[in-house]
Enzyme design. Structure first.
Site, PDB file in Angstrom:
ATOM      1  N   HIS A 139       0.837  -1.202   0.000  1.00  0.00           N
ATOM      2  CA  HIS A 139       0.000   0.000   0.000  1.00  0.00           C
ATOM      3  C   HIS A 139       0.869   1.248   0.000  1.00  0.00           C
ATOM      4  O   HIS A 139       2.069   1.189   0.257  1.00  0.00           O
ATOM      5  CB  HIS A 139      -0.963   0.016   1.192  1.00  0.00           C
ATOM      6  N   CYS A 152       3.644  -4.600   6.690  1.00  0.00           N
ATOM      7  CA  CYS A 152       3.175  -4.378   5.326  1.00  0.00           C
ATOM      8  C   CYS A 152       4.327  -3.879   4.454  1.00  0.00           C
ATOM      9  O   CYS A 152       5.370  -3.493   4.958  1.00  0.00           O
ATOM     10  CB  CYS A 152       2.043  -3.347   5.296  1.00  0.00           C
TER      11      CYS A 152
END
Length: 177
Positions: A139, A152
């Site tokens: 992301h 992440c």
């Protein structure tokens, strides 16, 4: 002979940067997102290099710097696939407690500590989220040049959007050290 060598030397001086420049050029994605099936696409994340690469039909079409999981919060390694796409995703674990539009407790992990009375949880924005395993995904986010996330894979916003637009559910994601 001397003139021929002189010409060749001049040609080499001019040609070498052009040839090398072509080797380093990564083509624009352009209409890649509109080319139908993603069966020929894959994302390869190299944690050691802190880079993500997007391939289409075996050819490199995009490279992005990343920031992966920091010490104690490592990013998962292995072969995965995109299982969710969410352009406006927010974290369900990390964020702030907010009351009347004002942050009352910031940078929290909802699994630790209590919620101040009258406040609500507001997750950290994770634009162009591509979930590939459990709570992990690629992301948009801060990319300081070293592992700094909670696991992440963060990309600069413009790269995250390009990767997001170019893949569909099921696209392979390979994360390696």
């Amino acid at each position: 002979m001397k003139t021929l060598l002189s010409r060749l030397a001049r040609w080499a001086i001019l040609a070498v940067p052009l040839v090398l420049g072509q080797c380093m050029h990564v083509p624009e994605l352009g209409a890649l997102a509109d080319q139908g099936s993603t069966s020929q696409r894959r994302i390869v994340v190299d944690l050691g290099e802190q880079k993500a690469r997007l391939y289409h039909q075996g050819k490199l079409v995009a490279v992005s710097p990343i920031s992966s999981g920091r010490e104690g919060k490592s990013s998962p390694v292995g072969r995965f696939s995109v299982i969710e796409k969410d352009a406006d995703h927010r974290s369900s674990l990390y964020g702030n407690y907010v009351r009347d539009g004002k942050v009352v407790k910031e940078n929290i992990d909802v699994r630790k500590g209590g919620r101040p009375s009258g406040s609500k949880f507001e997750g950290v924005p994770m634009p162009y989220f591509l979930r590939f395993s459990g709570a992990y995904g690629l992301h948009a986010g801060r990319v300081p040049g070293y592992p700094a996330s909670s696991g992440c894979i963060r990309l600069p916003k413009r790269h995250a959007k390009r990767f997001y637009d170019a893949v569909r559910l099921g696209t392979p994601v390979i994360v390696q050290r």
